[in-house]
Design an enzyme around this catalytic site. Structure first.
Site, PDB file in Angstrom:
ATOM      1  N   TYR A   4       0.796  -1.242   0.000  1.00  0.00           N
ATOM      2  CA  TYR A   4       0.000   0.000   0.000  1.00  0.00           C
ATOM      3  C   TYR A   4       0.827   1.290   0.000  1.00  0.00           C
ATOM      4  O   TYR A   4       0.251   2.377  -0.070  1.00  0.00           O
ATOM      5  CB  TYR A   4      -0.960  -0.005   1.207  1.00  0.00           C
ATOM      6  CG  TYR A   4      -1.945  -1.158   1.165  1.00  0.00           C
ATOM      7  CD1 TYR A   4      -2.907  -1.233   0.167  1.00  0.00           C
ATOM      8  CD2 TYR A   4      -1.893  -2.186   2.115  1.00  0.00           C
ATOM      9  CE1 TYR A   4      -3.803  -2.301   0.111  1.00  0.00           C
ATOM     10  CE2 TYR A   4      -2.791  -3.253   2.072  1.00  0.00           C
ATOM     11  CZ  TYR A   4      -3.745  -3.296   1.071  1.00  0.00           C
ATOM     12  OH  TYR A   4      -4.633  -4.342   1.014  1.00  0.00           O
ATOM     13  N   HIS A   8      -9.049   0.620  -5.846  1.00  0.00           N
ATOM     14  CA  HIS A   8      -8.182  -0.172  -4.966  1.00  0.00           C
ATOM     15  C   HIS A   8      -6.743   0.238  -5.226  1.00  0.00           C
ATOM     16  O   HIS A   8      -6.336   0.374  -6.387  1.00  0.00           O
ATOM     17  CB  HIS A   8      -8.343  -1.677  -5.220  1.00  0.00           C
ATOM     18  CG  HIS A   8      -9.741  -2.128  -4.988  1.00  0.00           C
ATOM     19  ND1 HIS A   8     -10.260  -2.255  -3.725  1.00  0.00           N
ATOM     20  CD2 HIS A   8     -10.737  -2.411  -5.857  1.00  0.00           C
ATOM     21  CE1 HIS A   8     -11.531  -2.619  -3.818  1.00  0.00           C
ATOM     22  NE2 HIS A   8     -11.847  -2.714  -5.098  1.00  0.00           N
TER      23      HIS A   8
HETATM   24  C1  DQA Z   1      -7.801  -2.666  -0.989  1.00  0.00           C
HETATM   25  C2  DQA Z   1      -7.800  -4.140  -1.378  1.00  0.00           C
HETATM   26  C3  DQA Z   1      -8.680  -4.932  -0.452  1.00  0.00           C
HETATM   27  O1  DQA Z   1      -8.690  -6.291  -0.845  1.00  0.00           O
HETATM   28  C4  DQA Z   1      -8.147  -4.831   0.962  1.00  0.00           C
HETATM   29  O2  DQA Z   1      -8.993  -5.535   1.843  1.00  0.00           O
HETATM   30  C5  DQA Z   1      -7.925  -3.450   1.404  1.00  0.00           C
HETATM   31  C6  DQA Z   1      -7.416  -2.467   0.459  1.00  0.00           C
HETATM   32  C7  DQA Z   1      -6.825  -1.826  -1.829  1.00  0.00           C
HETATM   33  O3  DQA Z   1      -6.929  -0.618  -1.772  1.00  0.00           O
HETATM   34  O4  DQA Z   1      -5.978  -2.380  -2.528  1.00  0.00           O
HETATM   35  O5  DQA Z   1      -8.071  -3.140   2.574  1.00  0.00           O
HETATM   36  O6  DQA Z   1      -9.103  -2.143  -1.200  1.00  0.00           O
END
Ligand code: DQA
Length: 147
Positions: A24, A101
């Site tokens: 992230y 995402h």
């Molecule tokens: C997410 C991807 C999701 O699977 C995960 O549960 C997240 C973040 C992303 O931003 O890549 O919390 O939404």
């Protein structure tokens, strides 16, 4: 300002910059939101909301039509893959939304490939990091300016 856009972040996204940085990235949620605010300064009013409580997100979504918000950028995080309630909340207010995402959910575990939102979304952006939020906001601004 008439162009009002809401950016919603779901569970655990308050941990950006501290959580699984290899996936992230290093920016915190506040830094991410500031980048978006700075980038679109003067072009749109962007309102940010994050919660780790599903019901709070649902209540917030319900409140949006009264606030003049015209469109939504939402990273529903894990609720993307589990929550019919968030899907129903979004459908109940009939505002266009883009599902974002940070990571590419199709490159990860099988369970992340299921989304309860994608088929109702105007578009889906996945795997482009925090720039995904910016692309989504840019799309809605362009669309509103074209009207
Ligand atoms: C997410 C991807 C999701 O699977 C995960 O549960 C997240 C973040 C992303 O931003 O890549 O919390 O939404």
């Amino acid at each position: 300002m008439s162009k009002k856009i809401s950016v919603i972040n779901g569970s655990n996204l308050n941990m950006l910059g501290r959580r699984e940085k290899d996936i992230y990235g290093n920016l915190s949620l506040d830094e991410t939101n500031k980048r978006i605010t700075d980038k679109f300064h003067g072009r749109a009013e962007i309102i940010f909301f994050q919660s780790n409580h599903e019901g709070s997100v649902i209540d917030y979504i319900h409140s949006l039509p009264q606030t003049g918000v015209k469109c939504i950028v939402i990273n529903a995080a894990a609720w993307t893959h589990t929550s019919i309630a968030i899907r129903d909340a979004l459908l109940s207010i009939s505002l266009p939304f883009i599902e974002v995402h940070i990571s590419n959910v199709y490159r990860r575990e099988e369970f992340r490939k299921l989304s309860f939102l994608s088929d109702c979304a105007e578009g889906v952006i996945t795997g482009l990091g925090i720039q995904g939020y910016e692309f989504a906001v840019q799309y809605f601004i362009d669309k509103m300016e074209a009207k």
